[in-house]
Scaffold this motif. Structure first.
Motif, PDB file in Angstrom:
ATOM      1  N   THR A  13       0.837  -1.194   0.000  1.00 39.81           N
ATOM      2  CA  THR A  13       0.000   0.000   0.000  1.00 39.81           C
ATOM      3  C   THR A  13       0.880   1.256   0.000  1.00 39.81           C
ATOM      4  N   GLY A  14       0.600   2.166  -0.932  1.00 34.50           N
ATOM      5  CA  GLY A  14       1.355   3.407  -1.015  1.00 34.50           C
ATOM      6  C   GLY A  14       2.658   3.289  -1.790  1.00 34.50           C
ATOM      7  N   HIS A  15       2.929   2.119  -2.349  1.00 36.58           N
ATOM      8  CA  HIS A  15       4.145   1.892  -3.125  1.00 36.58           C
ATOM      9  C   HIS A  15       3.767   1.575  -4.567  1.00 36.58           C
ATOM     10  N   ASP A  16       4.732   1.662  -5.455  1.00 36.07           N
ATOM     11  CA  ASP A  16       4.517   1.280  -6.854  1.00 36.07           C
ATOM     12  C   ASP A  16       4.312  -0.237  -6.886  1.00 36.07           C
ATOM     13  N   GLU A  17       3.083  -0.649  -7.193  1.00 33.11           N
ATOM     14  CA  GLU A  17       2.758  -2.079  -7.124  1.00 33.11           C
ATOM     15  C   GLU A  17       3.602  -2.919  -8.071  1.00 33.11           C
ATOM     16  N   ALA A  18       3.833  -2.427  -9.275  1.00 38.19           N
ATOM     17  CA  ALA A  18       4.626  -3.196 -10.238  1.00 38.19           C
ATOM     18  C   ALA A  18       6.057  -3.394  -9.727  1.00 38.19           C
ATOM     19  N   ALA A  19       6.624  -2.352  -9.144  1.00 38.81           N
ATOM     20  CA  ALA A  19       7.989  -2.463  -8.607  1.00 38.81           C
ATOM     21  C   ALA A  19       8.028  -3.434  -7.433  1.00 38.81           C
ATOM     22  N   THR A  58     -11.268  -6.723   0.282  1.00 38.98           N
ATOM     23  CA  THR A  58     -11.049  -5.538   1.094  1.00 38.98           C
ATOM     24  C   THR A  58      -9.663  -5.667   1.724  1.00 38.98           C
ATOM     25  N   TYR A  59      -9.171  -4.588   2.285  1.00 41.36           N
ATOM     26  CA  TYR A  59      -7.875  -4.624   2.961  1.00 41.36           C
ATOM     27  C   TYR A  59      -7.900  -5.669   4.079  1.00 41.36           C
ATOM     28  N   GLU A  60      -8.971  -5.678   4.863  1.00 44.13           N
ATOM     29  CA  GLU A  60      -9.085  -6.625   5.978  1.00 44.13           C
ATOM     30  C   GLU A  60      -9.111  -8.063   5.479  1.00 44.13           C
ATOM     31  N   ILE A  76       9.317 -15.802   8.332  1.00 50.91           N
ATOM     32  CA  ILE A  76       8.862 -14.661   7.551  1.00 50.91           C
ATOM     33  C   ILE A  76      10.080 -13.856   7.148  1.00 50.91           C
ATOM     34  N   TYR A  77      10.063 -13.333   5.930  1.00 53.00           N
ATOM     35  CA  TYR A  77      11.142 -12.487   5.411  1.00 53.00           C
ATOM     36  C   TYR A  77      10.613 -11.068   5.341  1.00 53.00           C
ATOM     37  N   MET A  78      11.151 -10.183   6.181  1.00 53.73           N
ATOM     38  CA  MET A  78      10.687  -8.808   6.270  1.00 53.73           C
ATOM     39  C   MET A  78      11.502  -7.932   5.315  1.00 53.73           C
ATOM     40  N   CYS A  79      10.827  -7.389   4.302  1.00 51.21           N
ATOM     41  CA  CYS A  79      11.489  -6.547   3.317  1.00 51.21           C
ATOM     42  C   CYS A  79      11.708  -5.132   3.838  1.00 51.21           C
ATOM     43  N   GLU A  80      12.671  -4.473   3.242  1.00 53.45           N
ATOM     44  CA  GLU A  80      12.965  -3.088   3.584  1.00 53.45           C
ATOM     45  C   GLU A  80      11.674  -2.266   3.588  1.00 53.45           C
ATOM     46  N   GLY A  81      11.538  -1.415   4.587  1.00 52.18           N
ATOM     47  CA  GLY A  81      10.356  -0.570   4.709  1.00 52.18           C
ATOM     48  C   GLY A  81       9.238  -1.173   5.536  1.00 52.18           C
ATOM     49  N   TRP A  82       9.466  -2.376   6.060  1.00 50.78           N
ATOM     50  CA  TRP A  82       8.412  -3.068   6.808  1.00 50.78           C
ATOM     51  C   TRP A  82       7.916  -2.249   7.989  1.00 50.78           C
ATOM     52  N   SER A  83       8.797  -1.513   8.653  1.00 54.39           N
ATOM     53  CA  SER A  83       8.409  -0.803   9.872  1.00 54.39           C
ATOM     54  C   SER A  83       7.533   0.417   9.593  1.00 54.39           C
ATOM     55  N   LEU A  86       1.766  -0.775   7.904  1.00 52.03           N
ATOM     56  CA  LEU A  86       0.862  -1.362   8.890  1.00 52.03           C
ATOM     57  C   LEU A  86       0.662  -2.857   8.631  1.00 52.03           C
ATOM     58  N   GLY A  87       0.507  -3.235   7.358  1.00 54.41           N
ATOM     59  CA  GLY A  87       0.322  -4.647   7.026  1.00 54.41           C
ATOM     60  C   GLY A  87       1.517  -5.497   7.411  1.00 54.41           C
ATOM     61  N   CYS A  88       2.719  -5.014   7.090  1.00 59.38           N
ATOM     62  CA  CYS A  88       3.936  -5.753   7.445  1.00 59.38           C
ATOM     63  C   CYS A  88       4.080  -5.873   8.957  1.00 59.38           C
ATOM     64  N   MET A  89       3.759  -4.807   9.667  1.00 59.91           N
ATOM     65  CA  MET A  89       3.869  -4.865  11.125  1.00 59.91           C
ATOM     66  C   MET A  89       2.860  -5.857  11.709  1.00 59.91           C
ATOM     67  N   LYS A  90       1.655  -5.942  11.140  1.00 59.83           N
ATOM     68  CA  LYS A  90       0.668  -6.931  11.593  1.00 59.83           C
ATOM     69  C   LYS A  90       1.175  -8.340  11.323  1.00 59.83           C
ATOM     70  N   GLU A  91       1.746  -8.550  10.138  1.00 59.74           N
ATOM     71  CA  GLU A  91       2.285  -9.867   9.795  1.00 59.74           C
ATOM     72  C   GLU A  91       3.418 -10.250  10.739  1.00 59.74           C
ATOM     73  N   ARG A  92       4.323  -9.314  10.992  1.00 59.03           N
ATOM     74  CA  ARG A  92       5.446  -9.582  11.895  1.00 59.03           C
ATOM     75  C   ARG A  92       4.953  -9.946  13.287  1.00 59.03           C
ATOM     76  N   GLN A  93       3.975  -9.218  13.791  1.00 59.53           N
ATOM     77  CA  GLN A  93       3.459  -9.492  15.131  1.00 59.53           C
ATOM     78  C   GLN A  93       2.810 -10.871  15.209  1.00 59.53           C
ATOM     79  N   ALA A  94       2.089 -11.252  14.155  1.00 61.90           N
ATOM     80  CA  ALA A  94       1.466 -12.581  14.125  1.00 61.90           C
ATOM     81  C   ALA A  94       2.521 -13.678  14.196  1.00 61.90           C
ATOM     82  N   VAL A  95       3.627 -13.487  13.494  1.00 67.19           N
ATOM     83  CA  VAL A  95       4.711 -14.471  13.480  1.00 67.19           C
ATOM     84  C   VAL A  95       5.410 -14.524  14.835  1.00 67.19           C
TER      85      VAL A  95
END
Length: 108
Positions: A13-19, A58-60, A76-83, A86-95
């Protein structure tokens, strides 16, 4: 023999999806080359969800699908910018809550 599986957590979200899609594909290849038996790419989760339900999630809904898939993995492999994602932080917390391994693209 156990299998090693990993989920790619990448800001979307908020990033160039193709990239981000290209980067996730490159990371997937790298992780397979490192010896992981299964690599879960969130773009594949999205595609499977959309095909199954024949509409945009939906996002949820997509976050629920992503977390369900990542909890099947051993890491889980956390990519640059994860912090900043919000989605990456939710995934990290679940793991972390599940006691699984967390690997960071550029350390933590």
């Amino acid at each position: 023999m156990s299998t090693e599986s990993i989920y790619i957590s990448i800001p979307i979200t908020g990033h160039d999806e193709a990239a981000q899609r290209t980067k996730a594909g490159q990371i997937s290849t790298m992780l397979y080359e490192m010896g992981y038996d299964t690599v879960i790419n969130p773009f594949d989760v999205y595609g499977a969800w959309k095909k199954s339900y024949k509409r945009e999630p939906t996002y949820e809904e997509i976050m629920q699908a992503d977390i369900a898939e990542l909890l099947k993995c051993t890491a889980i492999y956390m990519c640059e910018g994860w912090s900043k994602s919000l989605g990456c932080m939710k995934e990290r917390q679940a793991v972390i809550n599940a006691g699984l391994e967390v690997i960071y693209e550029y350390g933590y």
